[in-house]
Enzyme design. Sequence first.
Site, PDB file in Angstrom:
ATOM      1  N   GLY A 301       0.789  -1.232   0.000  1.00 15.08           N
ATOM      2  CA  GLY A 301       0.000   0.000   0.000  1.00 15.08           C
ATOM      3  C   GLY A 301       0.816   1.274   0.000  1.00 15.08           C
ATOM      4  CB  THR A 303       0.869   3.730  -4.789  1.00 13.62           C
ATOM      5  OG1 THR A 303       2.138   3.351  -5.351  1.00 13.62           O
ATOM      6  CG2 THR A 303       0.225   4.759  -5.678  1.00 13.62           C
ATOM      7  CD  GLU A 522       7.251 -31.084   5.866  1.00  9.21           C
ATOM      8  OE1 GLU A 522       7.511 -30.324   6.823  1.00  9.21           O
ATOM      9  OE2 GLU A 522       7.920 -31.101   4.817  1.00  9.21           O
ATOM     10  CG  HIS A 525      10.909 -30.867   9.767  1.00  6.33           C
ATOM     11  ND1 HIS A 525      12.256 -30.830  10.014  1.00  6.33           N
ATOM     12  CD2 HIS A 525      10.782 -30.952   8.404  1.00  6.33           C
ATOM     13  CE1 HIS A 525      12.922 -30.897   8.867  1.00  6.33           C
ATOM     14  NE2 HIS A 525      12.041 -30.980   7.874  1.00  6.33           N
ATOM     15  CG  ASP A 598      15.178 -29.968   6.044  1.00  6.67           C
ATOM     16  OD1 ASP A 598      14.737 -28.817   5.867  1.00  6.67           O
ATOM     17  OD2 ASP A 598      14.471 -30.989   6.009  1.00  6.67           O
TER      18      ASP A 598
END
Length: 705
Positions: A301, A303, A522, A525, A598
């Site tokens: 934002g 402008t 995942e 982790h 990783d």
Amino acid sequence: MSQRIPEESLPTELTPFQAVEAAYPAELERTREALLRGLPVMVEADKELTPYFYKCLRDRLKKDGKQFLYLDGRAAAEPPPGMPAPSMMATLIGQLRDAVRGAVRERIVVLPHLDLLTTSSGGLTSEAREVIPLLYENPEMLWVGFKDPSFPLPRVIENLFPHKETILGVSRERLRHLVTQRECRKFGRGLQPYVLYKHVSGVNAVRLRRLLGAITGEDYPSDARPAYAQLRSATLSGSLNVPDLDLRADIGGYSQVKDRLQREILDVLAHKDTLSDPEAVKRVEGLLPRGMIFWGPPGTGKTLFAKAMASSLGAAVLVVSGPELKSRWVGESEENLRQIFVRARQAAPSIIIFDELDSFASARGTYTGSGVEHSMVNQLLTEMDGFRKEELVFVVGTTNFVESLDPALLRPGRFEFQLCIPYPNNTDRRAILSIYNEKLALGMTERALDYAVKRTGDRVEGTGTRFSGDHIQALCRALARRRLREGAQTPTEPVDVERALTDYLDRPALTPTEERVVATHEAGHAVCALFCPSAPAIDRISIRGDLAGTLGFVQYADPAHRHVVTRGQLLDSICMLFGGREAEALLLEDLSIGSAHDLERATEIARELVEELGMGGDGLPVRRFDAPGRDADRHALSDATRGTLEAAILEVLEVQRARARDILRREKPRLVALRDLLLERKVLDREAFVHLAPEAAPQKEPAHG
């Protein structure tokens, strides 16, 4: 209140010639003195001002016994019947030839239309090439040339005029002499020159008289704003406009940014309007920064804030794209810049917004193009240094890379006001969503609004960047289009927000086996993070491939301590990075290449700990070592020292890898449960796996190797 001038002290009537005499006495006198000293003069002024300024100058010099020859290219008589009329340029050439080669020593030759000799880009026309020798043929000639600010002149013509006068608008001190008593009544009782000047600073005296005479309305109104609005509307030309954007109501969030703009700019200008002492007004005007840099990531934002500031000031806006200013023709880029400033000053109060300022104002020495950027920076600085203090013309440059800008731009007196507009935080995103929820009639429930705020705290799916204000607007527009298509009358729920975010993402289609590998990775982790005391909380886990370049990810909340990083945090980060690899080895008895990044990051952190931060552990002195191959000339390391460093790095990595492996073996049931939950749902928010988190009992401190 600003100073009021009694109505009875103002003139009752003013002709255009009287207005020019009243507005420009100093300019007229300087021009007269230069001509009396035998110096040719070029006057840069609007076309409509030229004949009036010339007549006033002629009347002054007549008293000194001077005569004028006015060459405007118009034929003295009608052509014979049947003969075509010669062109203005052909007539002008003939007039010049007669003037130069005739006996005109005692006459001043006036050229009111120098722009006839140039092309729109500032080059010479084919006819002008015949004129140039004539201009230089008689060194005894005394020229007065008038130049329109909208047309550039080639150097060969400018060099003919050693004395130059530039007339743009009127000065504030002369304004009281340009308003009649009848016109003053349209603005209330008594003239407030400081208030009026804001609207007409860039308007020449002749045009100003025409605008003031056209104002309608009652005399002595209780509210003078309609009269000022008529003036403001009349001074806007072409694509110029005053934005209608409220800084507080139309822009969501960013309270610190708004407060700084309000305090530093808008409040100072409002305070100036309350002053009546001219010296106090000048002091306040000297405090205003005319150049501003709004910097931050794309879509936040920058402008928009500049336009909101313009709206608060009633200022016209010129949005200029940096790359569009560049030209391959010599001098044209600088001329484009000059024209921008001419238009802005004529329409003052105004704000010039240079979008992507870094495209031509990068630090000198870093240019990779034709080198025109250096000239453009110099032209920009020249134009800004030429502002009168009383002129309300501001320059705002927006950039994503403030560090790349030329330091000459950032010194005090130029772009000294720098405003950072970052990615929106939770509070900002809620405010932005609330504005669009109302504007687009989305009917979002509190649960949907909470979910959207939380969901836009992630990375933008498919890109890897954070959510900006533009992304949030796009989300709300997508919601509005869906509601329009489906004719929805029910409130917007969290599921609708999720569909708007993800329905059209191009995700990789994983096989069940691949999904199992990604889910295992995942989950590894995440479980390590749950048992690392310095790890940030987990916000979200996904295996949908919705983050650019990854098949899955664990999204962490912002850390409680953002500015201080400890050794424990860095070691926990290495442990968490090893979690995915060790989970694959434990549950799948195989390894994928998904842990390559990783491993790279873990090695970088370990190297920083040992070589740069003095945290390598026992056996190493507490000092900074330069990495092998880096700055070798400055600090040459022996082979023995290099071997010691590499061994210390390897020890840090192995200790944390073993720690990750121990956590996963100990918490294998949690690891399996989290993996299976991921395979079932694909995406897990914190609430979905909170039951798998470790108990609230104090965690045992890990052994930091």
